[in-house]
Design a protein around this motif. Sequence first.
Motif, PDB file in Angstrom:
ATOM      1  N   ARG A  93       0.831  -1.208   0.000  1.00  0.00           N
ATOM      2  CA  ARG A  93       0.000   0.000   0.000  1.00  0.00           C
ATOM      3  C   ARG A  93       0.867   1.259   0.000  1.00  0.00           C
ATOM      4  O   ARG A  93       0.535   2.241  -0.653  1.00  0.00           O
ATOM      5  CB  ARG A  93      -0.931   0.007   1.201  1.00  0.00           C
ATOM      6  N   ALA A  94       1.959   1.247   0.720  1.00  0.00           N
ATOM      7  CA  ALA A  94       2.849   2.407   0.750  1.00  0.00           C
ATOM      8  C   ALA A  94       3.515   2.616  -0.605  1.00  0.00           C
ATOM      9  O   ALA A  94       3.742   3.749  -1.028  1.00  0.00           O
ATOM     10  CB  ALA A  94       3.901   2.223   1.836  1.00  0.00           C
ATOM     11  N   ALA A  95       3.818   1.551  -1.301  1.00  0.00           N
ATOM     12  CA  ALA A  95       4.465   1.660  -2.609  1.00  0.00           C
ATOM     13  C   ALA A  95       3.505   2.204  -3.664  1.00  0.00           C
ATOM     14  O   ALA A  95       3.928   2.806  -4.636  1.00  0.00           O
ATOM     15  CB  ALA A  95       4.996   0.304  -3.040  1.00  0.00           C
ATOM     16  N   ARG A  96       2.212   2.007  -3.474  1.00  0.00           N
ATOM     17  CA  ARG A  96       1.222   2.481  -4.441  1.00  0.00           C
ATOM     18  C   ARG A  96       0.714   3.868  -4.085  1.00  0.00           C
ATOM     19  O   ARG A  96      -0.354   4.255  -4.496  1.00  0.00           O
ATOM     20  CB  ARG A  96       0.019   1.549  -4.471  1.00  0.00           C
ATOM     21  N   GLY A  97       1.459   4.656  -3.375  1.00  0.00           N
ATOM     22  CA  GLY A  97       0.998   5.961  -2.909  1.00  0.00           C
ATOM     23  C   GLY A  97       0.550   6.898  -4.002  1.00  0.00           C
ATOM     24  O   GLY A  97      -0.345   7.697  -3.814  1.00  0.00           O
ATOM     25  N   ASP A  98       1.155   6.841  -5.185  1.00  0.00           N
ATOM     26  CA  ASP A  98       0.786   7.750  -6.258  1.00  0.00           C
ATOM     27  C   ASP A  98       0.133   7.005  -7.422  1.00  0.00           C
ATOM     28  O   ASP A  98       0.417   7.276  -8.580  1.00  0.00           O
ATOM     29  CB  ASP A  98       2.002   8.529  -6.727  1.00  0.00           C
ATOM     30  N   ALA A  99      -0.743   6.083  -7.126  1.00  0.00           N
ATOM     31  CA  ALA A  99      -1.368   5.270  -8.169  1.00  0.00           C
ATOM     32  C   ALA A  99      -2.215   6.116  -9.120  1.00  0.00           C
ATOM     33  O   ALA A  99      -2.293   5.824 -10.299  1.00  0.00           O
ATOM     34  CB  ALA A  99      -2.233   4.174  -7.543  1.00  0.00           C
ATOM     35  N   GLY A 100      -2.846   7.186  -8.634  1.00  0.00           N
ATOM     36  CA  GLY A 100      -3.654   8.039  -9.494  1.00  0.00           C
ATOM     37  C   GLY A 100      -2.838   8.887 -10.443  1.00  0.00           C
ATOM     38  O   GLY A 100      -3.343   9.381 -11.432  1.00  0.00           O
ATOM     39  N   MET A 101      -1.563   9.072 -10.150  1.00  0.00           N
ATOM     40  CA  MET A 101      -0.718   9.909 -10.988  1.00  0.00           C
ATOM     41  C   MET A 101      -0.518   9.294 -12.370  1.00  0.00           C
ATOM     42  O   MET A 101      -0.402  10.000 -13.339  1.00  0.00           O
ATOM     43  CB  MET A 101       0.651  10.107 -10.321  1.00  0.00           C
ATOM     44  N   VAL A 102      -0.474   7.996 -12.449  1.00  0.00           N
ATOM     45  CA  VAL A 102      -0.195   7.347 -13.725  1.00  0.00           C
ATOM     46  C   VAL A 102      -1.282   7.668 -14.733  1.00  0.00           C
ATOM     47  O   VAL A 102      -0.998   8.023 -15.871  1.00  0.00           O
ATOM     48  CB  VAL A 102      -0.047   5.825 -13.518  1.00  0.00           C
ATOM     49  N   THR A 103      -2.526   7.594 -14.335  1.00  0.00           N
ATOM     50  CA  THR A 103      -3.636   7.855 -15.241  1.00  0.00           C
ATOM     51  C   THR A 103      -3.616   9.301 -15.712  1.00  0.00           C
ATOM     52  O   THR A 103      -3.814   9.577 -16.890  1.00  0.00           O
ATOM     53  CB  THR A 103      -4.971   7.544 -14.550  1.00  0.00           C
ATOM     54  N   SER A 104      -3.363  10.233 -14.811  1.00  0.00           N
ATOM     55  CA  SER A 104      -3.341  11.638 -15.211  1.00  0.00           C
ATOM     56  C   SER A 104      -2.157  11.934 -16.116  1.00  0.00           C
ATOM     57  O   SER A 104      -2.253  12.754 -17.028  1.00  0.00           O
ATOM     58  CB  SER A 104      -3.316  12.543 -13.977  1.00  0.00           C
ATOM     59  N   GLU A 105      -1.033  11.261 -15.890  1.00  0.00           N
ATOM     60  CA  GLU A 105       0.114  11.469 -16.770  1.00  0.00           C
ATOM     61  C   GLU A 105      -0.174  10.946 -18.171  1.00  0.00           C
ATOM     62  O   GLU A 105       0.194  11.586 -19.156  1.00  0.00           O
ATOM     63  CB  GLU A 105       1.351  10.780 -16.196  1.00  0.00           C
ATOM     64  N   TYR A 106      -0.827   9.797 -18.268  1.00  0.00           N
ATOM     65  CA  TYR A 106      -1.216   9.283 -19.581  1.00  0.00           C
ATOM     66  C   TYR A 106      -2.183  10.237 -20.260  1.00  0.00           C
ATOM     67  O   TYR A 106      -2.077  10.485 -21.461  1.00  0.00           O
ATOM     68  CB  TYR A 106      -1.853   7.904 -19.475  1.00  0.00           C
ATOM     69  N   ALA A 107      -3.130  10.771 -19.512  1.00  0.00           N
ATOM     70  CA  ALA A 107      -4.112  11.690 -20.091  1.00  0.00           C
ATOM     71  C   ALA A 107      -3.429  12.949 -20.617  1.00  0.00           C
ATOM     72  O   ALA A 107      -3.728  13.408 -21.731  1.00  0.00           O
ATOM     73  CB  ALA A 107      -5.169  12.054 -19.053  1.00  0.00           C
ATOM     74  N   MET A 108      -2.505  13.499 -19.857  1.00  0.00           N
ATOM     75  CA  MET A 108      -1.798  14.700 -20.309  1.00  0.00           C
ATOM     76  C   MET A 108      -0.924  14.387 -21.530  1.00  0.00           C
ATOM     77  O   MET A 108      -0.806  15.206 -22.436  1.00  0.00           O
ATOM     78  CB  MET A 108      -0.948  15.279 -19.174  1.00  0.00           C
ATOM     79  N   GLY A 109      -0.321  13.222 -21.549  1.00  0.00           N
ATOM     80  CA  GLY A 109       0.479  12.824 -22.706  1.00  0.00           C
ATOM     81  C   GLY A 109      -0.363  12.682 -23.956  1.00  0.00           C
ATOM     82  O   GLY A 109       0.050  13.085 -25.049  1.00  0.00           O
TER      83      GLY A 109
END
Length: 69
Positions: free
Chosen positions: A17-33
């Motif tokens: 759970r601690a390692a997945r702290g920024d799980a939402g960032m991946v989706t937003s980065e793909y969207a911005m890309g």
Amino acid sequence: MYKAVWARLSALVCRVRAARGDAGMVTSEYAMGIVAAVGFAVLLYQVVTSDVVAAQLQAIVKRALSAGA
């Protein structure tokens, strides 16, 4: 033994759970890309289909076809 296994499992789950702290960032980065890529594609399409570039491309093709003659 049950308590030891449970403690190790709990520690493992906490680490995951601690390692997945920024799980939402991946989706937003793909969207911005994707937004940036679409914007670049639209800009490139407008440049390539402009009259000046189209005329230059036609001149290049005519020169290439007449080079062998």
